[in-house]
Design a protein around this motif. Structure first.
Motif, short mmCIF file in Angstrom:
data_model
loop_
_atom_site.label_atom_id
_atom_site.label_comp_id
_atom_site.label_asym_id
_atom_site.label_seq_id
_atom_site.Cartn_x
_atom_site.Cartn_y
_atom_site.Cartn_z
N ALA A 1 9.20 -9.44 -6.47
CA ALA A 1 9.49 -8.41 -5.47
C ALA A 1 8.66 -7.15 -5.73
N VAL A 2 8.52 -6.77 -6.98
CA VAL A 2 7.70 -5.60 -7.31
C VAL A 2 6.24 -5.86 -6.95
N ILE A 3 5.76 -7.06 -7.23
CA ILE A 3 4.38 -7.40 -6.86
C ILE A 3 4.21 -7.34 -5.35
N GLY A 4 5.16 -7.89 -4.60
CA GLY A 4 5.07 -7.87 -3.14
C GLY A 4 5.12 -6.47 -2.57
N ASN A 5 6.00 -5.63 -3.08
CA ASN A 5 6.08 -4.25 -2.60
C ASN A 5 4.86 -3.43 -3.01
N THR A 6 4.31 -3.71 -4.16
CA THR A 6 3.08 -3.04 -4.58
C THR A 6 1.93 -3.41 -3.66
N PHE A 7 1.85 -4.70 -3.30
CA PHE A 7 0.79 -5.11 -2.38
C PHE A 7 0.99 -4.47 -1.00
N PHE A 8 2.24 -4.33 -0.57
CA PHE A 8 2.49 -3.66 0.70
C PHE A 8 2.03 -2.21 0.65
N GLN A 9 2.36 -1.50 -0.42
CA GLN A 9 1.93 -0.11 -0.55
C GLN A 9 0.40 -0.02 -0.57
N LEU A 10 -0.22 -0.95 -1.26
CA LEU A 10 -1.68 -0.99 -1.32
C LEU A 10 -2.28 -1.27 0.05
N ALA A 11 -1.71 -2.24 0.76
CA ALA A 11 -2.22 -2.61 2.08
C ALA A 11 -2.00 -1.48 3.08
N TYR A 12 -0.94 -0.72 2.92
CA TYR A 12 -0.67 0.39 3.83
C TYR A 12 -1.70 1.49 3.65
#
Length: 140
Positions: A24-35
């Protein structure tokens, strides 16, 4: 339940929760990065392939023994952990509230991440099954 079985059960349950939080942390980090950076979303399918392979590694290492089927609970536990870690990351790294494209990006990124979690778990269990079959048939 025997004390030795209870210890293995507790250990497997702990690993499920721990792996779900990490994913979940990896997924949310990727979302923040993609944003924040559009280059991350341009290579989203490469990230999907790499994270699927990386997500298989803990399953291969921690779920090869008696409680291998606990790995099937990772995608289920991952969803609430994604919400909790997403909320916490939203407090640390707030996003603007008037951006509607962020919601579509969130659905896209977390949809890809859910697919990567499911494929990673399936790949890890398949590798463990192949290793177990190899050991069993090489003894004969």
């Amino acid at each position: 339940m025997k004390p030795s079985a209870k210890a293995g059960y507790s250990r497997a349950a702990f690993f499920v929760v721990m792996v779900s939080v990490i994913y979940a942390v990896i997924g949310n980090t990727f979302f923040q990065l993609a944003y924040r950076y559009s280059a991350a979303i341009d290579e989203a399918y490469i990230v999907f392939a790499v994270t699927s392979a990386v997500y298989a590694l803990p399953v291969i290492v921690w779920f090869r023994r008696r409680y291998w089927y606990f790995a099937l609970f990772i995608p289920v536990i991952w969803v609430p952990m994604l919400v909790v870690t997403g909320y916490l990351m939203g407090l640390l790294f707030p996003l603007p509230e008037d951006d509607l494209g962020g919601g579509m990006l969130l659905l896209f990124v977390h949809g890809l991440n859910l697919g990567a979690v499911i494929i990673g778990v399936a790949l890890g269990l398949t590798v463990n099954a192949a290793i177990a079959a190899w050991r069993k048939f090489s003894r004969d």
